[in-house]
Design an enzyme around this catalytic site. Structure first.
Site, PDB file in Angstrom:
ATOM      1  N   PHE A   1       0.815  -1.229   0.000  1.00  0.00           N
ATOM      2  CA  PHE A   1       0.000   0.000   0.000  1.00  0.00           C
ATOM      3  C   PHE A   1       0.841   1.268   0.000  1.00  0.00           C
ATOM      4  O   PHE A   1       0.376   2.320   0.414  1.00  0.00           O
ATOM      5  CB  PHE A   1      -0.964   0.004   1.201  1.00  0.00           C
ATOM      6  CG  PHE A   1      -1.642  -1.310   1.440  1.00  0.00           C
ATOM      7  CD1 PHE A   1      -2.582  -1.777   0.537  1.00  0.00           C
ATOM      8  CD2 PHE A   1      -1.333  -2.099   2.539  1.00  0.00           C
ATOM      9  CE1 PHE A   1      -3.206  -3.003   0.738  1.00  0.00           C
ATOM     10  CE2 PHE A   1      -1.947  -3.328   2.731  1.00  0.00           C
ATOM     11  CZ  PHE A   1      -2.884  -3.784   1.835  1.00  0.00           C
TER      12      PHE A   1
ATOM     13  N   GLY B   1      -0.483  -7.333  -4.659  1.00  0.00           N
ATOM     14  CA  GLY B   1      -1.808  -7.872  -4.360  1.00  0.00           C
ATOM     15  C   GLY B   1      -2.915  -7.493  -5.323  1.00  0.00           C
ATOM     16  O   GLY B   1      -3.942  -8.172  -5.364  1.00  0.00           O
TER      17      GLY B   1
ATOM     18  N   ILE C   1     -11.603  -1.875 -18.600  1.00  0.00           N
ATOM     19  CA  ILE C   1     -11.284  -2.767 -17.492  1.00  0.00           C
ATOM     20  C   ILE C   1     -10.652  -4.045 -18.046  1.00  0.00           C
ATOM     21  O   ILE C   1     -11.268  -4.763 -18.833  1.00  0.00           O
ATOM     22  CB  ILE C   1     -12.552  -3.082 -16.671  1.00  0.00           C
ATOM     23  CG1 ILE C   1     -13.192  -1.783 -16.148  1.00  0.00           C
ATOM     24  CG2 ILE C   1     -12.221  -4.028 -15.510  1.00  0.00           C
ATOM     25  CD1 ILE C   1     -12.289  -0.888 -15.333  1.00  0.00           C
TER      26      ILE C   1
ATOM     27  N   ASN D   1      -9.394  -6.805 -16.259  1.00  0.00           N
ATOM     28  CA  ASN D   1      -9.914  -8.012 -15.609  1.00  0.00           C
ATOM     29  C   ASN D   1     -10.960  -7.606 -14.573  1.00  0.00           C
ATOM     30  O   ASN D   1     -10.618  -7.152 -13.490  1.00  0.00           O
ATOM     31  CB  ASN D   1      -8.771  -8.775 -14.935  1.00  0.00           C
ATOM     32  CG  ASN D   1      -9.268 -10.046 -14.247  1.00  0.00           C
ATOM     33  OD1 ASN D   1     -10.450 -10.395 -14.326  1.00  0.00           O
ATOM     34  ND2 ASN D   1      -8.370 -10.728 -13.566  1.00  0.00           N
ATOM     35  N   PRO D   2     -12.245  -7.757 -14.898  1.00  0.00           N
ATOM     36  CA  PRO D   2     -13.291  -7.309 -13.971  1.00  0.00           C
ATOM     37  C   PRO D   2     -13.179  -7.950 -12.586  1.00  0.00           C
ATOM     38  O   PRO D   2     -13.549  -7.322 -11.592  1.00  0.00           O
ATOM     39  CB  PRO D   2     -14.582  -7.743 -14.668  1.00  0.00           C
ATOM     40  CG  PRO D   2     -14.227  -7.830 -16.116  1.00  0.00           C
ATOM     41  CD  PRO D   2     -12.795  -8.275 -16.155  1.00  0.00           C
TER      42      PRO D   2
ATOM     43  N   GLY E   1      -5.467   3.535 -14.210  1.00  0.00           N
ATOM     44  CA  GLY E   1      -5.254   2.883 -12.916  1.00  0.00           C
ATOM     45  C   GLY E   1      -6.466   3.013 -12.014  1.00  0.00           C
ATOM     46  O   GLY E   1      -7.189   3.998 -12.091  1.00  0.00           O
TER      47      GLY E   1
ATOM     48  N   GLU F   1      -6.058   2.874  -6.333  1.00  0.00           N
ATOM     49  CA  GLU F   1      -6.200   3.835  -5.243  1.00  0.00           C
ATOM     50  C   GLU F   1      -7.526   4.584  -5.333  1.00  0.00           C
ATOM     51  O   GLU F   1      -8.089   5.010  -4.329  1.00  0.00           O
ATOM     52  CB  GLU F   1      -5.009   4.803  -5.269  1.00  0.00           C
ATOM     53  CG  GLU F   1      -3.742   3.983  -5.457  1.00  0.00           C
ATOM     54  CD  GLU F   1      -2.425   4.683  -5.238  1.00  0.00           C
ATOM     55  OE1 GLU F   1      -2.202   5.188  -4.140  1.00  0.00           O
ATOM     56  OE2 GLU F   1      -1.605   4.678  -6.165  1.00  0.00           O
TER      57      GLU F   1
HETATM   58 MO1  MOS Z   1       0.768   3.464  -3.712  1.00  0.00          MO
HETATM   59  S1  MOS Z   1       0.587   4.678  -2.038  1.00  0.00           S
HETATM   60  O1  MOS Z   1       1.534   4.555  -4.789  1.00  0.00           O
HETATM   61  O2  MOS Z   1       1.805   2.187  -3.287  1.00  0.00           O
END
Ligand code: MOS
Length: 736
Positions: free
Chosen positions: A238, A465, A627, A629-630, A700, A703
């Protein structure tokens, strides 16, 4: 095979992960490995006066106790000593001086035959300090704030927001606060370092193998070609592994000195100062509007903490410049130095903090205007980027609002706070907008077509992940015309072709584009070889006349005219055919404003007696290009919602400012949502075609899904209770 992109596909690494076959950094079986354990400081600022390690050195199994007194001088050949993530200052380097710059700073590394022996001996190390007063309270030291960006970099005001604010008929102004929050991935950071003939192999948990390689090469003064970083699986990060944290250097140092492989793992407690965190951020938002809801002024000012030795910036204020059409905008972003470690990017850095303030302020303005919060956003919808006048490459946010509102039943909302009850619960509905940049960085890939008809794809990317293994394999299989089972995708090794940081939600756009272009180029090589064959039916075929399907190339006009890839290799006596190429963002992108968007609608149920908040329902619609891979994309948006619930209601690192020490560095004291905290969550994607962003049309989304959630929850809590909580997390004592 064509049609794989966009088809729901299960994680190809899933079985390896759930059966334990997947090896994480500290799990690699390395013979004769010694184990490290860290000793950390008990003060936040000052100097080490003395270290007594004698008892520890005599303890059973102990090989060495490293401190700043006996750690070797290292090369640091990069004069800037940077980790390439663009912070001003000098990164923290462990055991290089007697100076203490944050509490729980590593002051010794004990290495022993076993982990238990190292841990036991670590408890015997005695450290005396000359302590000086530390400063860790961002709120109290705001007066000392300094500009986060140089005058050149800081954006200029648009119009005159202060004059417009003064003159406006309707206005709101408030301060919003976000505490220090920590990334808490399941896998704790760890590494195993092995030196052989002056070359270093390090198994490390990282989001960027090549950055770790450069970092260690500089520190030890060796060629980058002599450092090999291996990181095939990452158990969540993360952002916490975006830069090399202090342990890879310590692990490699100990292994070199002891001439023996060394393993070092953070404990959960050490995770709280072993990498950065979301900074403590105070934001003032002032909004003004005409009676009809048209925004006339946005003023967004933020102050956040950084460390004493580096300036970390994540820019929480720039979203206020681009999200809504408003002629007068002023933003300001300042930092204060604190005696804490340097903060670091944490999922949706800047955006989720900035949008919490902005989207709550907009909700407050909606009440001041008596206009529905969704309607207010539509009144101020930006058809082009209001900050630079550029068109959006695509922006289907309107459709996100429309579909999410319809699914949620928003039109049935009674706007009056405390108007809805369900038994003992006060029910509230709130909404917010999300946005994230849709970045792309240069990336390279190697594709090998093997004689058995399989393909191997390699790039130095990571997968912490989100499903990168599956998504990139899908792009390769789709482009090559192979079933996904025939694609073997390898990542996480620094010797593979260069890939950018696995962060900022740029991996699919960057690495996916590299893999796509490399596959296409490989196929053309194959066709060229086939064309040399005198009887080839493809002799005069152009690229656009061909289809690649099921491991064969065929003529579009006559699919019966086909030849297997393996056949072409065989005829040319080749065991394999390789191609390596790079993809970089197209210049055309610069003419456009490029970002992804989403809309979130949230229902909360608040127990009036206890002040507890349950997020009973979330509808999120996202516009994020095509998208790939949904299945995994949906999972990312779910994860964003779950984290948004944590940020809104639970996450907070508490600091005892008398000692500059974190008080809850563990998962008992630092709360994150568990299954029982998550109820109905409906996230989906709206159709969005984007021909500019990259040939795949992908933006992307890792996030994005989190960005508006904390604001939507806070807005729903206000609707339920009539109480506006502006400092996160919204815990019961703030509501009662
Ligand atoms: Mo994300 S906070 O750019 O790993």
């Amino acid at each position: 095979m064509a049609g794989l992109i966009g088809k729901p596909t299960k994680r190809i690494d899933g079985l390896a992960k759930v059966t334990g076959a997947a090896k994480y950094a500290a799990e690699f079986p390395v013979k004769n490995v010694a184990h490290g354990y860290l000793v950390t400081s008990t003060i936040a600022k000052g100097k080490i006066a003395a270290i007594n390690a004698q008892a520890a050195e005599k303890a059973p199994g102990v090989l060495r106790v490293f401190t700043h007194l006996n750690a070797p001088k290292l090369a640091f050949t990069d004069p800037k000593d940077k980790d390439n993530i663009g912070m001003d200052g000098k990164p923290f380097r462990p055991l290089q001086s007697s100076e203490i710059v944050f509490n729980m700073q590593p002051v010794a590394l004990v290495v022993a035959e076993t982990f238990e022996q190292a841990r036991y001996a670590a408890g015997l190390v005695r450290v005396d300090y000359n302590e000086v007063e530390s400063s860790t309270d961002t709120a109290k030291t705001q007066a000392k704030a300094f500009p986060a960006m140089s005058e050149q970099r800081a954006p200029k005001p648009r119009g005159d927001a202060f004059a417009a604010f003064a003159d406006a008929p309707v206005k709101v102004a408030a301060v919003y606060e976000i505490p220090v929050e920590h990334h808490n991935p399941m896998e704790m950071h760890g590494a195993i370092a092995v030196w052989e003939n002056g070359e270093l192999t390090i198994f490390d948990k990282t989001q960027w193998v090549n950055n770790v390689r450069g970092h260690l090469a500089s520190i030890f003064g060796i060629e980058t070609s002599k450092v090999k970083v291996v990181s095939p699986y990452v158990g969540g990060a993360f952002g916490s592994s975006l830069r090399p944290n202090y342990y890879p250097m310590l692990t490699a140092l100990a292994a070199r000195e002891l001439k023996r492989p060394v393993k070092l793992n953070y404990t959960r407690r050490q995770m709280f100062t072993g990498h950065g965190y979301r900074p403590h951020t105070l934001q003032t938002v002032k909004l003004a509007a005409e009676q009809n809801g048209k925004l006339t002024a946005i003023i967004h000012e933020a102050v956040a903490n950084t460390s004493s030795y580096e300036n970390y910036t994540e820019d929480p204020v720039s979203v206020a410049r681009t999200l809504y059409a408003c002629p007068n905008v002023a933003t300001d972003y300042k930092l204060v130095k604190t005696d804490l470690p340097t903060p670091l990017y944490m999922r949706a850095p800047g955006a989720v903090s900035g949008m919490f303030a902005l989207e709550c302020a907009l909700d407050e303005l909606a009440y001041a205007l008596k206009i529905d919060p969704l309607e207010l956003r539509l009144i101020n919808y930006a058809e082009k980027d209001p900050d630079n006048g550029k068109p959006f490459s695509s922006k289907n946010l309107r459709e996100c609002y429309r579909q999410a509102a319809a699914k949620f039943g928003w039109s049935k909302r009674n706007p009056v706070p405390r108007s809805t009850r369900d038994g003992k619960y006060l029910v509230g509905w709130g909404m917010a907008t999300g946005t994230w940049s849709a970045g792309q960085a240069p990336a390279a890939a190697k594709v090998i077509l093997n004689a058995d008809g399989t393909a191997t794809v390699q790039t130095a990317a990571s997968d912490m992940g989100p499903g990168t293994y599956t998504t990139i394999a899908l792009i390769a299989a789709d482009t090559l015309g192979l079933p996904i089972e025939k694609v073997n995708f390898e990542l996480g090794k620094s010797e593979f072709p260069n890939a950018p940081v696995h962060g900022g939600s740029i991996t699919t756009a960057s690495v996916g584009s590299a893999v796509q272009t490399t596959c296409q180029s490989l196929l053309m090589k194959l066709v060229e070889m086939e064309k040399k064959n005198a009887n080839s039916p493809f002799k005069n075929a152009a690229e656009t006349d061909l289809i690649f399907e099921n491991g064969r190339v065929a003529l579009k006009s006559n699919p019966n005219q086909k030849v297997a890839f393996t056949e072409i290799l065989k005829r040319n006596n080749l065991a394999k055919l390789e191609e390596t190429k790079q993809a970089a963002p197209d210049k055309e992108r610069q003419k456009y404003s490029i970002s992804s968007h989403g809309a979130q609608f949230v229902e909360v149920r608040v127990d009036e007696d206890f002040g507890t908040v349950k997020v009973s329902r979330v509808v999120e619609m996202t516009a994020s290009g095509r998208i790939m891979n949904p299945t995994t994309a949906h999972s990312q948006e779910m994860g964003g919602v779950v984290w948004g619930v944590g940020m809104a209601l639970m996450e907070e690192t508490l600091i005892d400012h008398r000692y500059g020490r974190m008080m809850n560095p563990n998962l008992a004291g630092y709360h994150v949502p568990v299954n029982a905290d998550i109820h109905e969550v409906d996230t989906d994607f709206v159709h969005e075609e984007d021909k500019i962003v990259n040939p795949l049309g992908v933006k992307g989304l890792g996030e994005l899904g989190m960005v508006g959630i904390p604001a939507a929850i806070a807005n729903a809590v206000f609707h339920a209770t009539g109480k506006r909580i502006r400092n996160l997390p919204i815990t019961p004592e703030k509501l009662i």
